[in-house]
Design a protein around this motif. Structure first.
Motif, PDB file in Angstrom:
ATOM      1  N   SER A  78      22.854  39.546  95.016  1.00 54.48           N
ATOM      2  CA  SER A  78      22.133  40.070  96.179  1.00 54.48           C
ATOM      3  C   SER A  78      21.500  38.939  96.981  1.00 54.48           C
ATOM      4  O   SER A  78      21.167  37.885  96.440  1.00 54.48           O
ATOM      5  N   TRP A  79      21.368  39.188  98.277  1.00 54.05           N
ATOM      6  CA  TRP A  79      20.791  38.217  99.197  1.00 54.05           C
ATOM      7  C   TRP A  79      20.199  38.937 100.400  1.00 54.05           C
ATOM      8  O   TRP A  79      20.456  40.104 100.613  1.00 54.05           O
ATOM      9  N   ARG A  80      19.402  38.192 101.157  1.00 51.05           N
ATOM     10  CA  ARG A  80      18.761  38.718 102.366  1.00 51.05           C
ATOM     11  C   ARG A  80      19.208  37.921 103.579  1.00 51.05           C
ATOM     12  O   ARG A  80      19.511  36.735 103.461  1.00 51.05           O
ATOM     13  N   TRP A  81      19.186  38.587 104.723  1.00 44.93           N
ATOM     14  CA  TRP A  81      19.488  37.919 105.981  1.00 44.93           C
ATOM     15  C   TRP A  81      18.882  38.708 107.127  1.00 44.93           C
ATOM     16  O   TRP A  81      18.371  39.808 106.946  1.00 44.93           O
ATOM     17  N   HIS A  82      18.967  38.124 108.311  1.00 44.48           N
ATOM     18  CA  HIS A  82      18.585  38.825 109.531  1.00 44.48           C
ATOM     19  C   HIS A  82      19.869  39.437 110.087  1.00 44.48           C
ATOM     20  O   HIS A  82      20.758  38.705 110.522  1.00 44.48           O
ATOM     21  N   PRO A  83      19.990  40.771 110.050  1.00 44.01           N
ATOM     22  CA  PRO A  83      21.248  41.405 110.446  1.00 44.01           C
ATOM     23  C   PRO A  83      21.537  41.276 111.933  1.00 44.01           C
ATOM     24  O   PRO A  83      20.635  41.352 112.758  1.00 44.01           O
ATOM     25  N   ASN A  84      22.816  41.062 112.215  1.00 46.94           N
ATOM     26  CA  ASN A  84      23.280  41.041 113.603  1.00 46.94           C
ATOM     27  C   ASN A  84      22.496  40.043 114.455  1.00 46.94           C
ATOM     28  O   ASN A  84      22.228  40.284 115.622  1.00 46.94           O
ATOM     29  N   ALA A  85      22.144  38.922 113.844  1.00 45.28           N
ATOM     30  CA  ALA A  85      21.367  37.879 114.542  1.00 45.28           C
ATOM     31  C   ALA A  85      22.346  36.977 115.295  1.00 45.28           C
ATOM     32  O   ALA A  85      22.618  35.848 114.902  1.00 45.28           O
ATOM     33  N   LEU A  86      22.879  37.503 116.383  1.00 43.04           N
ATOM     34  CA  LEU A  86      23.991  36.843 117.071  1.00 43.04           C
ATOM     35  C   LEU A  86      23.626  36.098 118.343  1.00 43.04           C
ATOM     36  O   LEU A  86      24.482  35.443 118.930  1.00 43.04           O
ATOM     37  N   ASP A  87      22.383  36.168 118.773  1.00 42.69           N
ATOM     38  CA  ASP A  87      21.983  35.470 119.994  1.00 42.69           C
ATOM     39  C   ASP A  87      21.296  34.166 119.598  1.00 42.69           C
ATOM     40  O   ASP A  87      20.171  34.176 119.110  1.00 42.69           O
ATOM     41  N   PRO A  88      21.963  33.020 119.806  1.00 35.94           N
ATOM     42  CA  PRO A  88      21.372  31.745 119.388  1.00 35.94           C
ATOM     43  C   PRO A  88      20.080  31.405 120.132  1.00 35.94           C
ATOM     44  O   PRO A  88      19.315  30.548 119.687  1.00 35.94           O
ATOM     45  N   ALA A  89      19.799  32.096 121.223  1.00 36.04           N
ATOM     46  CA  ALA A  89      18.574  31.829 121.986  1.00 36.04           C
ATOM     47  C   ALA A  89      17.371  32.609 121.436  1.00 36.04           C
ATOM     48  O   ALA A  89      16.255  32.382 121.860  1.00 36.04           O
ATOM     49  N   THR A  97      13.936  41.100 107.015  1.00 33.90           N
ATOM     50  CA  THR A  97      15.340  40.933 106.648  1.00 33.90           C
ATOM     51  C   THR A  97      15.858  42.226 106.025  1.00 33.90           C
ATOM     52  O   THR A  97      15.079  43.095 105.634  1.00 33.90           O
ATOM     53  N   THR A  98      17.174  42.331 105.946  1.00 32.40           N
ATOM     54  CA  THR A  98      17.781  43.405 105.173  1.00 32.40           C
ATOM     55  C   THR A  98      18.275  42.805 103.863  1.00 32.40           C
ATOM     56  O   THR A  98      18.477  41.588 103.752  1.00 32.40           O
ATOM     57  N   LEU A  99      18.470  43.659 102.874  1.00 29.85           N
ATOM     58  CA  LEU A  99      18.922  43.256 101.551  1.00 29.85           C
ATOM     59  C   LEU A  99      20.362  43.692 101.365  1.00 29.85           C
ATOM     60  O   LEU A  99      20.691  44.861 101.583  1.00 29.85           O
ATOM     61  N   ILE A 100      21.206  42.755 100.956  1.00 31.09           N
ATOM     62  CA  ILE A 100      22.605  43.039 100.663  1.00 31.09           C
ATOM     63  C   ILE A 100      22.771  42.946  99.162  1.00 31.09           C
ATOM     64  O   ILE A 100      22.395  41.938  98.550  1.00 31.09           O
ATOM     65  N   VAL A 101      23.325  43.989  98.555  1.00 32.75           N
ATOM     66  CA  VAL A 101      23.560  44.001  97.116  1.00 32.75           C
ATOM     67  C   VAL A 101      25.028  44.301  96.869  1.00 32.75           C
ATOM     68  O   VAL A 101      25.541  45.341  97.305  1.00 32.75           O
ATOM     69  N   PRO A 125      12.418  48.425 116.720  1.00 33.82           N
ATOM     70  CA  PRO A 125      13.182  49.548 117.277  1.00 33.82           C
ATOM     71  C   PRO A 125      14.260  49.120 118.272  1.00 33.82           C
ATOM     72  O   PRO A 125      15.341  49.711 118.304  1.00 33.82           O
ATOM     73  N   ASP A 126      13.999  48.086 119.062  1.00 38.11           N
ATOM     74  CA  ASP A 126      14.981  47.670 120.060  1.00 38.11           C
ATOM     75  C   ASP A 126      16.184  46.954 119.436  1.00 38.11           C
ATOM     76  O   ASP A 126      17.180  46.737 120.113  1.00 38.11           O
ATOM     77  N   ARG A 127      16.109  46.590 118.161  1.00 41.12           N
ATOM     78  CA  ARG A 127      17.228  45.909 117.494  1.00 41.12           C
ATOM     79  C   ARG A 127      17.936  46.805 116.481  1.00 41.12           C
ATOM     80  O   ARG A 127      19.058  46.521 116.080  1.00 41.12           O
ATOM     81  N   LEU A 128      17.275  47.866 116.061  1.00 41.08           N
ATOM     82  CA  LEU A 128      17.781  48.665 114.950  1.00 41.08           C
ATOM     83  C   LEU A 128      19.188  49.206 115.187  1.00 41.08           C
ATOM     84  O   LEU A 128      20.075  49.012 114.366  1.00 41.08           O
ATOM     85  N   GLU A 129      19.411  49.875 116.298  1.00 43.69           N
ATOM     86  CA  GLU A 129      20.707  50.524 116.516  1.00 43.69           C
ATOM     87  C   GLU A 129      21.853  49.523 116.572  1.00 43.69           C
ATOM     88  O   GLU A 129      22.881  49.706 115.919  1.00 43.69           O
ATOM     89  N   ALA A 130      21.684  48.433 117.311  1.00 39.90           N
ATOM     90  CA  ALA A 130      22.755  47.436 117.419  1.00 39.90           C
ATOM     91  C   ALA A 130      23.015  46.759 116.082  1.00 39.90           C
ATOM     92  O   ALA A 130      24.168  46.507 115.710  1.00 39.90           O
ATOM     93  N   ALA A 131      21.958  46.459 115.332  1.00 40.10           N
ATOM     94  CA  ALA A 131      22.124  45.812 114.027  1.00 40.10           C
ATOM     95  C   ALA A 131      22.847  46.743 113.068  1.00 40.10           C
ATOM     96  O   ALA A 131      23.774  46.333 112.363  1.00 40.10           O
ATOM     97  N   TYR A 132      22.437  47.996 113.056  1.00 35.45           N
ATOM     98  CA  TYR A 132      23.067  48.962 112.150  1.00 35.45           C
ATOM     99  C   TYR A 132      24.533  49.161 112.522  1.00 35.45           C
ATOM    100  O   TYR A 132      25.420  49.063 111.675  1.00 35.45           O
TER     101      TYR A 132
END
Length: 154
Positions: A78-89, A97-101, A125-132
């Protein structure tokens, strides 16, 4: 079988490979990177924070960061990350973070691999839908990628 709720994504795939082979694809940082599409610095050990870059075409400019949580050989990774963190700016470091198992289970015909990503309900809230949405689609692709990797000699 895919299970989707507002907070978690769950995917399963039957891999026609021994559990030891699937484990190596998950727990070896270099091998993980080959099927997952990242170049990472360092090895997977509990508490380790690894950085690198995404290698998928069109995303090579995106940095990648993960923190290893648990390693139970041939059973759980298992590990953690920032999901859908695609904007380098954007600085995602203050976000939860979310947890991946990943869990492995020996079954008739191979290894059942289950991946669960949870913690979406803690995101802004403004990131939830796109990340999911992005990760739900992404895990479908990653399950195909690991299947190809372990069954076609990756």
């Amino acid at each position: 079988m895919d299970t989707v709720t507002a907070d978690r994504i769950e995917k399963q795939v039957l891999l026609r490979a021994p559990r030891s082979r699937v484990w190596r694809a998950l727990a070896d940082a270099g091998e993980f990177g080959r099927w997952f599409g990242v170049e990472l610095s360092g090895a997977f050990t509990p508490g380790a924070r690894l950085t690198g870059r995404i290698t998928h075409k069109g995303y090579e400019h995106i940095p990648f960061e993960m923190t290893i949580e648990r390693i139970e050989p041939e059973r759980l990774f298992s590990w953690r990350w920032h999901p859908n963190a695609l904007d380098p700016a954007v600085d995602y470091s203050a976000e939860p973070t979310t947890l991946i198992v990943f869990e492995l289970r020996e079954v008739e015909g191979g290894t059942l691999l289950t991946v669960v990503e949870s913690g979406f309900d803690r995101l802004p809230p403004d990131r939830l839908e796109a990340a999911y949405r992005g990760n739900e689609k992404g895990w479908t692709g990653q399950m195909k990628a690991i299947e190809q990797h372990v069954t076609q000699g990756g």
